[in-house]
Design an enzyme around this catalytic site. Structure first.
Site, PDB file in Angstrom:
ATOM      1  N   TYR A 121      19.319 -17.889  85.015  1.00  0.00           N
ATOM      2  CA  TYR A 121      19.686 -18.991  84.081  1.00  0.00           C
ATOM      3  C   TYR A 121      20.443 -18.368  82.771  1.00  0.00           C
ATOM      4  O   TYR A 121      20.359 -19.462  82.027  1.00  0.00           O
ATOM      5  CB  TYR A 121      18.764 -20.146  84.096  1.00  0.00           C
ATOM      6  CG  TYR A 121      17.284 -19.295  83.466  1.00  0.00           C
ATOM      7  CD1 TYR A 121      17.036 -18.998  82.251  1.00  0.00           C
ATOM      8  CD2 TYR A 121      16.499 -18.929  84.344  1.00  0.00           C
ATOM      9  CE1 TYR A 121      15.886 -18.377  81.707  1.00  0.00           C
ATOM     10  CE2 TYR A 121      15.143 -18.124  83.853  1.00  0.00           C
ATOM     11  CZ  TYR A 121      14.871 -18.045  82.567  1.00  0.00           C
ATOM     12  OH  TYR A 121      13.906 -17.324  82.181  1.00  0.00           O
ATOM     13  N   ASP A 159       6.510 -21.233  91.316  1.00  0.00           N
ATOM     14  CA  ASP A 159       7.989 -20.726  91.337  1.00  0.00           C
ATOM     15  C   ASP A 159       8.650 -21.143  92.619  1.00  0.00           C
ATOM     16  O   ASP A 159       9.755 -21.947  92.442  1.00  0.00           O
ATOM     17  CB  ASP A 159       8.242 -19.107  91.562  1.00  0.00           C
ATOM     18  CG  ASP A 159       7.675 -18.680  90.073  1.00  0.00           C
ATOM     19  OD1 ASP A 159       8.200 -19.388  89.020  1.00  0.00           O
ATOM     20  OD2 ASP A 159       7.404 -17.479  89.940  1.00  0.00           O
ATOM     21  N   LYS A 179       1.321 -10.879  87.275  1.00  0.00           N
ATOM     22  CA  LYS A 179       1.118 -11.990  88.300  1.00  0.00           C
ATOM     23  C   LYS A 179       0.422 -11.428  89.372  1.00  0.00           C
ATOM     24  O   LYS A 179      -0.493 -12.182  89.792  1.00  0.00           O
ATOM     25  CB  LYS A 179       2.417 -12.223  88.686  1.00  0.00           C
ATOM     26  CG  LYS A 179       3.394 -13.254  87.893  1.00  0.00           C
ATOM     27  CD  LYS A 179       4.723 -13.734  88.580  1.00  0.00           C
ATOM     28  CE  LYS A 179       5.623 -14.544  87.407  1.00  0.00           C
ATOM     29  NZ  LYS A 179       6.673 -15.263  88.296  1.00  0.00           N
ATOM     30  N   SER A 192       9.029 -20.588  77.745  1.00  0.00           N
ATOM     31  CA  SER A 192       7.708 -21.541  78.056  1.00  0.00           C
ATOM     32  C   SER A 192       7.305 -22.319  77.055  1.00  0.00           C
ATOM     33  O   SER A 192       7.136 -23.446  76.993  1.00  0.00           O
ATOM     34  CB  SER A 192       6.801 -20.593  78.942  1.00  0.00           C
ATOM     35  OG  SER A 192       7.142 -20.076  80.199  1.00  0.00           O
ATOM     36  N   ALA A 227      15.070  -9.658  97.448  1.00  0.00           N
ATOM     37  CA  ALA A 227      13.937  -9.586  97.995  1.00  0.00           C
ATOM     38  C   ALA A 227      12.585  -9.367  97.198  1.00  0.00           C
ATOM     39  O   ALA A 227      11.578  -8.991  97.411  1.00  0.00           O
ATOM     40  CB  ALA A 227      13.612  -8.709  99.259  1.00  0.00           C
TER      41      ALA A 227
HETATM   42  P1  NAP Z   1      12.727  -8.175  90.994  1.00  0.00           P
HETATM   43  O1  NAP Z   1      11.355  -8.244  91.670  1.00  0.00           O
HETATM   44  O2  NAP Z   1      12.888  -7.373  89.923  1.00  0.00           O
HETATM   45  O3  NAP Z   1      13.810  -8.093  92.198  1.00  0.00           O
HETATM   46  C1  NAP Z   1      15.195  -7.885  91.880  1.00  0.00           C
HETATM   47  C2  NAP Z   1      15.978  -8.287  93.010  1.00  0.00           C
HETATM   48  O4  NAP Z   1      17.221  -7.886  92.910  1.00  0.00           O
HETATM   49  C3  NAP Z   1      15.814  -7.094  94.224  1.00  0.00           C
HETATM   50  O5  NAP Z   1      15.940  -7.848  95.435  1.00  0.00           O
HETATM   51  C4  NAP Z   1      16.536  -5.926  94.036  1.00  0.00           C
HETATM   52  O6  NAP Z   1      16.779  -5.283  95.220  1.00  0.00           O
HETATM   53  C5  NAP Z   1      17.892  -6.909  93.515  1.00  0.00           C
HETATM   54  N1  NAP Z   1      18.694  -6.034  92.696  1.00  0.00           N
HETATM   55  C6  NAP Z   1      18.596  -5.873  91.370  1.00  0.00           C
HETATM   56  N2  NAP Z   1      19.482  -5.124  90.984  1.00  0.00           N
HETATM   57  C7  NAP Z   1      20.752  -4.600  91.999  1.00  0.00           C
HETATM   58  C8  NAP Z   1      21.893  -4.378  92.096  1.00  0.00           C
HETATM   59  N3  NAP Z   1      22.514  -3.785  91.236  1.00  0.00           N
HETATM   60  N4  NAP Z   1      22.339  -4.389  93.467  1.00  0.00           N
HETATM   61  C9  NAP Z   1      21.957  -5.176  94.463  1.00  0.00           C
HETATM   62  N5  NAP Z   1      20.485  -5.723  94.369  1.00  0.00           N
HETATM   63  C10 NAP Z   1      19.998  -5.575  93.201  1.00  0.00           C
HETATM   64  O7  NAP Z   1      12.960  -9.436  90.115  1.00  0.00           O
HETATM   65  P2  NAP Z   1      12.668 -11.035  90.199  1.00  0.00           P
HETATM   66  O8  NAP Z   1      11.641 -11.240  89.467  1.00  0.00           O
HETATM   67  O9  NAP Z   1      12.456 -11.221  91.727  1.00  0.00           O
HETATM   68  O10 NAP Z   1      13.798 -11.965  89.525  1.00  0.00           O
HETATM   69  C11 NAP Z   1      15.153 -12.056  90.197  1.00  0.00           C
HETATM   70  C12 NAP Z   1      15.936 -12.741  89.290  1.00  0.00           C
HETATM   71  O11 NAP Z   1      15.618 -14.268  89.358  1.00  0.00           O
HETATM   72  C13 NAP Z   1      16.078 -12.558  87.810  1.00  0.00           C
HETATM   73  O12 NAP Z   1      17.196 -12.659  87.488  1.00  0.00           O
HETATM   74  C14 NAP Z   1      15.053 -13.553  87.369  1.00  0.00           C
HETATM   75  O13 NAP Z   1      15.521 -13.890  85.796  1.00  0.00           O
HETATM   76  C15 NAP Z   1      15.180 -14.872  88.258  1.00  0.00           C
HETATM   77  N6  NAP Z   1      14.115 -15.681  87.968  1.00  0.00           N
HETATM   78  C16 NAP Z   1      14.185 -17.090  87.785  1.00  0.00           C
HETATM   79  C17 NAP Z   1      13.467 -18.053  87.925  1.00  0.00           C
HETATM   80  C18 NAP Z   1      13.741 -19.094  87.542  1.00  0.00           C
HETATM   81  O14 NAP Z   1      12.647 -20.024  87.227  1.00  0.00           O
HETATM   82  N7  NAP Z   1      14.956 -19.576  87.478  1.00  0.00           N
HETATM   83  C19 NAP Z   1      12.242 -17.257  87.978  1.00  0.00           C
HETATM   84  C20 NAP Z   1      11.925 -16.231  88.371  1.00  0.00           C
HETATM   85  C21 NAP Z   1      12.838 -15.115  88.419  1.00  0.00           C
HETATM   86  P3  NAP Z   1      16.175  -4.117  95.680  1.00  0.00           P
HETATM   87  O15 NAP Z   1      14.905  -4.738  96.142  1.00  0.00           O
HETATM   88  O16 NAP Z   1      16.917  -3.366  96.439  1.00  0.00           O
HETATM   89  O17 NAP Z   1      15.629  -3.352  94.439  1.00  0.00           O
END
Ligand code: NAP
Length: 284
Positions: A222, A107, A70, A21, A132
């Site tokens: 990313y 987001d 958050k 950021s 999710a």
């Molecule tokens: P989070 O709340 O921890 O959610 C992680 C998700 O991934 C859950 O749905 C989880 O499933 C699933 N998951 C993780 N490991 C897994 C595995 N080994 N097998 C199957 N499912 C798995 O994380 P988040 O904040 O939503 O972020 C998710 C991703 O988005 C991250 O890589 C983050 O860097 C990226 N992101 C990008 C941006 C952007 O601006 N581009 C913004 C925010 C986040 P369960 O529900 O079953 O645990």
């Protein structure tokens, strides 16, 4: 030159030192010639409300909010925008002239802006969202607001999938891998594909054989920019959209809320790409 008139914005999180950021926001402030500066504040878990008190006391104009604050921030501000209220989470705070603190979630809108930037309008699309978690929920909420016709959530944990799908009301469903092949837009909102090790980077959130040329395929990950999932999408002729677009556009929306000036997303993206490339080099 920083002077007594320079306005301050920053990101709160823990850990926060890796955050892109500051690089993204300072690049846009410079490109627009704005007398603003953006810094990172390490705020320990549980101290979000104290950080808001500090924001008021110091007159910090805007905050970006990252993990783990958050939800606490959404509960502590004076007013929330509709997306932040629906999600119960806020990634942006604005200190209004009357002293009230307003929370926003940019987001999901940032994700939709990244689609539109790539020429994709979510209106009427059939979508499969993989994941999710917090990012998936923001994306689902924003896609529903943008008029997606059907949003199917495919996730390891079924209970979290149901909560996420409910954000899309009667257009939200819990699905399985078979729903991926029939979707016009497929979004990876899991953290699979992210990481430093070859094994982490080789992983894909689904069998890339389910993807096809008629689809738009977006990854929220990313780092790396070109994931195994996106490479698979490109290989079969699908339109591939990387996660940096969402990161840049959610930041652009934040900056517009703080300054009232729409920043240049190209300057933000270039700065982010340079920083990611430098980190990649130094990690080798
Ligand atoms: P989070 O709340 O921890 O959610 C992680 C998700 O991934 C859950 O749905 C989880 O499933 C699933 N998951 C993780 N490991 C897994 C595995 N080994 N097998 C199957 N499912 C798995 O994380 P988040 O904040 O939503 O972020 C998710 C991703 O988005 C991250 O890589 C983050 O860097 C990226 N992101 C990008 C941006 C952007 O601006 N581009 C913004 C925010 C986040 P369960 O529900 O079953 O645990």
């Amino acid at each position: 030159m920083i002077t007594g008139k320079t306005r301050l914005a920053g990101v709160i999180g823990s850990p926060v030192r890796h955050s892109l950021s500051p690089v993204i926001h300072n690049a846009a402030f410079a490109a627009a010639g704005l007398d603003w500066v953006f810094v990172a504040f390490e705020v320990v878990p549980g101290a979000a409300a104290a950080a808001l008190a500090g924001m008021r006391a110091f007159g910090i104009a805007g905050l970006s909010v990252t993990m783990p604050h958050k939800d606490d921030i959404a509960a502590a501000v004076d007013v929330l925008d509709p997306a932040a209220a629906a999600l119960g989470t806020a990634n942006t705070v604005v200190l209004r002239p009357d002293g009230r603190l307003a929370g926003y979630s940019t987001d999901g809108a940032g994700f939709v802006a990244s689609l539109r930037d790539a020429g994709v309008d979510p209106l009427g699309l059939t979508v499969a969202v993989l994941g999710a978690g917090g990012a998936a929920r923001a994306v689902i909420d924003a896609l529903a607001r943008a008029g997606a016709a059907r949003i199917t959530v495919v996730n390891r944990s079924a209970d979290r999938a149901a909560v996420a799908a409910a954000l899309a009301g009667d257009r939200g469903f819990v699905g399985t891998a078979t729903d991926i092949a029939s979707a016009s837009l497929v979004v990876n909102a899991t953290s699979i594909g992210m990481g430093a090790t070859p094994a982490e980077r080789d992983a894909s959130p689904c069998d890339v054989g389910l993807l096809s040329a008629a689809q738009v395929v977006a990854d929220l990950v990313y780092h790396p920019l070109e994931t195994t999932f996106l490479a698979g999408a490109r290989a079969c002729g699908a339109q591939a959209i990387d996660g940096l677009g969402m990161l840049v556009h959610q930041a652009a929306l934040q900056q517009e809320l703080w300054t009232g000036v729409r920043p240049d997303p190209v300057a933000m993206r270039v700065a982010a790409e340079q920083e990611l490339a430098a980190r990649e080099l130094s990690s080798r």
